[in-house]
Design an enzyme around this catalytic site. Sequence first.
Site, PDB file in Angstrom:
ATOM      1  N   ARG A  88     -69.126 -32.915   9.434  1.00 40.15           N
ATOM      2  CA  ARG A  88     -68.263 -33.905  10.124  1.00 40.15           C
ATOM      3  C   ARG A  88     -68.510 -34.257  11.354  1.00 40.15           C
ATOM      4  NH1 ARG A  88     -64.847 -31.385   6.087  1.00 40.15           N
ATOM      5  NH2 ARG A  88     -64.333 -30.087   8.003  1.00 40.15           N
ATOM      6  N   GLU A  92     -63.104 -16.195   7.953  1.00 38.84           N
ATOM      7  CA  GLU A  92     -61.907 -15.546   7.136  1.00 38.84           C
ATOM      8  C   GLU A  92     -62.379 -15.002   5.921  1.00 38.84           C
ATOM      9  OE1 GLU A  92     -60.464 -19.867   8.139  1.00 38.84           O
ATOM     10  OE2 GLU A  92     -62.479 -18.648   8.136  1.00 38.84           O
TER      11      GLU A  92
END
Length: 176
Positions: free
Chosen positions: A61, A98
């Site tokens: 993006r 994560e």
Amino acid sequence: MNNQVLLDHLRVIPNWPIKGVNFRDVTTLFKSPECIRILSDEMYNLYKDKGITKIVGIESRGFVMSSALAYRLGTGIVLCRKPGKLPCETVTQSYAKEYGIDTIEIHKDAINENDIVLLHDDLLATGGTMKAACELVRKFRPKKIYCSFIIELLEEFPNAREEFGEDVEVSSILSF
């Protein structure tokens, strides 16, 4: 800044990708010519006097507005991609996420010591990907590094900017 037109076009998806997260989807901004113009104008005004020579767009993006801004500023654009996506020799940086380790790459000949570099991505949350991108760009020893985001999640991650170091100037167009 929090331009109302941008806020009105920003899609928020509750409980995605996990329960309790309100995902802010910038793709709804990208499909609006008015939002692209506003983002482009605001980013241009932030960086027009900084001497930027290269803009690094973070996959994927980050590619959209980094391209528009590179055109406006008359700079080069550098793609920061996941491994195996760039065809020539690369410089890499791995970082913890994560759910494991990830890696990003830039072409070895993309940046030099005379460059003033702006790194751009859509969202600043934990800062992990952009921190890795900053570390990667530092390997090229440019004169200066700036970081730019469309959205910054200040309420949830108030100290994310600290990840980049005091020598990196950070800006965002929308903050929550």
